[in-house]
Design a protein around this motif. Sequence first.
Motif, PDB file in Angstrom:
ATOM      1  N   TRP A   1      -8.556  14.617  53.921  1.00  0.00           N
ATOM      2  CA  TRP A   1      -9.877  15.049  53.461  1.00  0.00           C
ATOM      3  C   TRP A   1     -10.508  14.052  52.482  1.00  0.00           C
ATOM      4  O   TRP A   1     -11.730  13.962  52.355  1.00  0.00           O
ATOM      5  CB  TRP A   1      -9.807  16.427  52.803  1.00  0.00           C
ATOM      6  N   MET A   2      -9.652  13.272  51.792  1.00  0.00           N
ATOM      7  CA  MET A   2     -10.149  12.331  50.792  1.00  0.00           C
ATOM      8  C   MET A   2     -10.977  11.202  51.424  1.00  0.00           C
ATOM      9  O   MET A   2     -11.729  10.515  50.751  1.00  0.00           O
ATOM     10  CB  MET A   2      -8.973  11.750  50.014  1.00  0.00           C
ATOM     11  N   TRP A   3     -10.842  11.023  52.747  1.00  0.00           N
ATOM     12  CA  TRP A   3     -11.579   9.972  53.449  1.00  0.00           C
ATOM     13  C   TRP A   3     -12.871  10.489  54.079  1.00  0.00           C
ATOM     14  O   TRP A   3     -13.493   9.795  54.883  1.00  0.00           O
ATOM     15  CB  TRP A   3     -10.694   9.361  54.535  1.00  0.00           C
ATOM     16  N   SER A   4     -13.300  11.680  53.720  1.00  0.00           N
ATOM     17  CA  SER A   4     -14.411  12.336  54.415  1.00  0.00           C
ATOM     18  C   SER A   4     -15.723  11.554  54.358  1.00  0.00           C
ATOM     19  O   SER A   4     -16.521  11.606  55.297  1.00  0.00           O
ATOM     20  CB  SER A   4     -14.630  13.743  53.851  1.00  0.00           C
ATOM     21  N   LYS A   5     -15.982  10.849  53.265  1.00  0.00           N
ATOM     22  CA  LYS A   5     -17.209  10.063  53.183  1.00  0.00           C
ATOM     23  C   LYS A   5     -17.091   8.753  53.962  1.00  0.00           C
ATOM     24  O   LYS A   5     -18.099   8.217  54.434  1.00  0.00           O
ATOM     25  CB  LYS A   5     -17.571   9.775  51.726  1.00  0.00           C
ATOM     26  N   TYR A   6     -15.880   8.227  54.086  1.00  0.00           N
ATOM     27  CA  TYR A   6     -15.677   6.944  54.761  1.00  0.00           C
ATOM     28  C   TYR A   6     -15.788   7.040  56.281  1.00  0.00           C
ATOM     29  O   TYR A   6     -16.406   6.193  56.935  1.00  0.00           O
ATOM     30  CB  TYR A   6     -14.270   6.403  54.428  1.00  0.00           C
ATOM     31  N   ILE A   7     -15.123   8.037  56.836  1.00  0.00           N
ATOM     32  CA  ILE A   7     -14.889   8.066  58.283  1.00  0.00           C
ATOM     33  C   ILE A   7     -16.163   7.971  59.122  1.00  0.00           C
ATOM     34  O   ILE A   7     -16.195   7.210  60.105  1.00  0.00           O
ATOM     35  CB  ILE A   7     -14.080   9.322  58.655  1.00  0.00           C
ATOM     36  N   PRO A   8     -17.238   8.690  58.807  1.00  0.00           N
ATOM     37  CA  PRO A   8     -18.431   8.587  59.660  1.00  0.00           C
ATOM     38  C   PRO A   8     -18.961   7.156  59.790  1.00  0.00           C
ATOM     39  O   PRO A   8     -19.483   6.784  60.847  1.00  0.00           O
ATOM     40  CB  PRO A   8     -19.444   9.501  58.959  1.00  0.00           C
ATOM     41  N   HIS A   9     -18.829   6.351  58.750  1.00  0.00           N
ATOM     42  CA  HIS A   9     -19.308   4.965  58.801  1.00  0.00           C
ATOM     43  C   HIS A   9     -18.493   4.138  59.792  1.00  0.00           C
ATOM     44  O   HIS A   9     -19.057   3.342  60.559  1.00  0.00           O
ATOM     45  CB  HIS A   9     -19.239   4.336  57.412  1.00  0.00           C
ATOM     46  N   PHE A  10     -17.181   4.317  59.777  1.00  0.00           N
ATOM     47  CA  PHE A  10     -16.338   3.537  60.684  1.00  0.00           C
ATOM     48  C   PHE A  10     -16.487   4.022  62.123  1.00  0.00           C
ATOM     49  O   PHE A  10     -16.468   3.214  63.056  1.00  0.00           O
ATOM     50  CB  PHE A  10     -14.882   3.589  60.214  1.00  0.00           C
ATOM     51  N   MET A  11     -16.663   5.321  62.316  1.00  0.00           N
ATOM     52  CA  MET A  11     -16.938   5.830  63.656  1.00  0.00           C
ATOM     53  C   MET A  11     -18.232   5.240  64.197  1.00  0.00           C
ATOM     54  O   MET A  11     -18.305   4.798  65.344  1.00  0.00           O
ATOM     55  CB  MET A  11     -17.033   7.358  63.632  1.00  0.00           C
TER      56      MET A  11
END
Length: 294
Positions: A51-61
Amino acid sequence: MRDYARELPEHTGIYIGENDLFLEIFRGNDCSDEADRPPLLFVHGAFTGSWMWSKYIPHFMAAGWDSYCINLRGHYKSRSVDFTKVEFENYLEDIREAISAIAGECAVPPVVIGFSMGGILSQKLAESVGIAGLVLIDSSISRQVHDEVPYQDLAPEIPGVVIPAPARDEQSSPDETPEDIAFQRKYLSMESARAFGVFSFHFGAEGISIDGSKITCPSLVISAVNDAAADRRGQAMARHIGGEYLGLRGTTHTGLLVGQRYHEAVSRIMIWLTRFDEKRVHPSGARLASRRST
């Protein structure tokens, strides 16, 4: 409170290994032309989870990167375990389990992106496991880095059988809003005292030794910088593993992942990742640049 984990794009989750580690899988958008890109494996820090990566993941997707987020044993949606028995080496086994599962799907090893405790785990793993690249985000430091730039005036705490979740009683920080902190407070959980006792200098550890000469993949170190010593530690870590360095002044440890300036770290990682696209076009040139330090 805004729950960023509930806003994540559609994805899948599987349980792997005998400890039922929960691995979240996020497929990159429009990545048909990027089939031979290495996937990304995100390794969380202590007390936290994917859950700690929630802000990051959409950018890499959005940029077409397949991303995998492991939950170490006992964390978030992984099966509960007895934290009084969990060792640092157990977490290393968990990351190896995730890499093995990813290797079963992909033709290339992953780029491992580790935060805090996940950073020192990822460094130790990179000594012996072939990975495509290594990104450390405000990583816990090795014994060698501490010898070069030691923490000053530490009064080490003696951990109990487990370490309770951080209270996060503050309402804001230099780069986190009350909403950012409330999001973390919702999910933070206890941690293994045995694991902490071998890597955290704040808990009296001697530290984990890292043989930088064995880490041959390209690497990037990003540090939250609030004083000159923190900047020197980040630079020392990058030198030790032969990597590139970015110090972000005025940011905080957790703010680098969930704060208001998290995108600055994401942008730097995106730039660094372009080497893997360049490698497909100029394979020899990418290798020559792999251990350049800045």
